[in-house]
Design an enzyme around this catalytic site. Sequence first.
Site, short mmCIF file in Angstrom:
data_model
loop_
_atom_site.label_atom_id
_atom_site.label_comp_id
_atom_site.label_asym_id
_atom_site.label_seq_id
_atom_site.Cartn_x
_atom_site.Cartn_y
_atom_site.Cartn_z
N ASP A 46 0.78 -1.27 -0.04
CA ASP A 46 -0.02 -0.09 0.05
C ASP A 46 0.83 1.36 0.10
O ASP A 46 0.48 2.29 0.79
CB ASP A 46 -0.94 0.09 1.24
CG ASP A 46 -1.90 -1.30 1.14
OD1 ASP A 46 -2.91 -1.19 0.84
OD2 ASP A 46 -1.35 -2.35 1.73
N TYR A 82 -1.85 4.32 -6.16
CA TYR A 82 -2.69 4.98 -6.08
C TYR A 82 -3.16 6.23 -6.87
O TYR A 82 -2.29 6.93 -7.73
CB TYR A 82 -2.77 5.55 -4.46
CG TYR A 82 -2.73 4.39 -3.57
CD1 TYR A 82 -4.06 3.89 -3.01
CD2 TYR A 82 -1.80 4.02 -2.94
CE1 TYR A 82 -4.01 3.02 -2.21
CE2 TYR A 82 -1.84 2.88 -2.03
CZ TYR A 82 -3.04 2.44 -1.53
OH TYR A 82 -2.82 1.46 -0.53
N HIS A 220 -10.55 -2.31 7.60
CA HIS A 220 -10.98 -3.32 6.65
C HIS A 220 -11.59 -4.58 7.36
O HIS A 220 -12.49 -5.19 6.85
CB HIS A 220 -10.33 -3.64 5.43
CG HIS A 220 -9.91 -2.50 4.40
ND1 HIS A 220 -10.86 -1.70 3.64
CD2 HIS A 220 -8.96 -1.79 4.15
CE1 HIS A 220 -10.48 -0.86 3.31
NE2 HIS A 220 -9.24 -0.81 3.14
N HIS A 246 -3.25 -4.39 2.08
CA HIS A 246 -4.85 -3.82 2.41
C HIS A 246 -5.36 -2.93 3.37
O HIS A 246 -5.52 -1.75 3.21
CB HIS A 246 -5.65 -4.76 2.31
CG HIS A 246 -7.35 -4.45 1.82
ND1 HIS A 246 -7.36 -3.65 0.72
CD2 HIS A 246 -8.35 -4.78 2.39
CE1 HIS A 246 -8.81 -3.70 0.61
NE2 HIS A 246 -9.37 -4.23 1.52
N ASP A 247 -5.08 -3.32 4.73
CA ASP A 247 -5.18 -2.50 5.84
C ASP A 247 -3.71 -1.72 6.20
O ASP A 247 -3.06 -2.45 5.91
CB ASP A 247 -5.64 -3.21 7.28
CG ASP A 247 -7.11 -3.16 7.50
OD1 ASP A 247 -7.88 -2.08 6.99
OD2 ASP A 247 -7.85 -4.10 8.20
N HIS A 248 -3.91 -0.36 6.26
CA HIS A 248 -2.89 0.42 6.18
C HIS A 248 -2.26 0.47 7.46
O HIS A 248 -2.04 1.48 8.30
CB HIS A 248 -3.11 1.90 5.76
CG HIS A 248 -3.71 1.69 4.28
ND1 HIS A 248 -4.11 3.04 3.81
CD2 HIS A 248 -3.66 0.83 3.37
CE1 HIS A 248 -4.64 2.83 2.50
NE2 HIS A 248 -4.56 1.38 2.23
#
Length: 327
Positions: A46, A82, A220, A246-248
């Site tokens: 991410d 992103y 998430h 996915h989860d930051h």
Amino acid sequence: MAPTSRTASLLLLLLTFLFSSSSSELQRILHPAKNDGSLSLLVVGDWGRKGQFNQSQVAEKMGEIGEELDIDFVISTGDNFYENGLTGVDDKAFEESFTNIFTAKSLQTQWFSVLGNHDYRGDVLAQLSPVLQNIDSRWLCLRSFVLDAEIADFFFVDTTPFVVKYWTEPENHHYDWREVSPREEYIDNLLKDLDEALKESRAAWKFVVGHHTMRSVSEHGDTEELLENLLPILKENGVDLYINGHDHCLEHISSRDSSLHYLTSGGGSKAWRGTYIPNDDNLQFFYDGQGFMSMQITETSAKMVFYDVFGQPLHELNLAKQFHSYL
């Protein structure tokens, strides 16, 4: 050591096809361990924000730790660019978020990447294209594949197609489902191929890498589609770690009913979500901020360390395994 030149990188890509398993459809890439039989690597996810949200600082500290550990390669857990992936192979975001950011000497080694949901909002085929290696020879991204690193097999899994809401409730986003649709057929084939590849593996360690969380206490949370479809295969085949982004944040959760550990390394840039939602497994560590993870592996031991944006170690997981000869 991992390849550092364009020629070596192209050779590695060639090995992807030459050493595909005869019975499993997942492409297999060979990457040697060090001469002493050990491996060291970094894991980050991410991250693709053109240096913003502390991405540059994370990259700097990755370079320092990478030098210290003499890393063999880097794993990216997805959401590489992103907000909406790449627009094509000539999208300058590739250089602005990757080449121009991860400039440390130790990071000039092979990168193995999976796709995240934000990558699927762009031109997926561009991100998978070997053309990007002409721009930066470190880059290698495939949907799902096996990285054979001798003492460890890394099974990279394309998790975005599992999530139903991306198909049925895309909101204002467009997802590039070329070569994936129809969903059910794609997932069935992927799960079958993964199960076969796991059963064929004779490596001391089995690690599965995906983008989406399987267990998480952050924004998430758990991904129910993975718990239902993917987790039983991992447990059945004795997988040691499920590694995701996915989860930051940075997380370590251990399973209550198996030896599996869930490790989240999704702190490559924007973080600090301010969310904590307990789940049914054992939370060992949670850091709601930027950072990355290292792995040091031998035939009988695996050491994972989480670092924050300042390069300070926050949490360590050590696993041990009896030596078995698979000859």
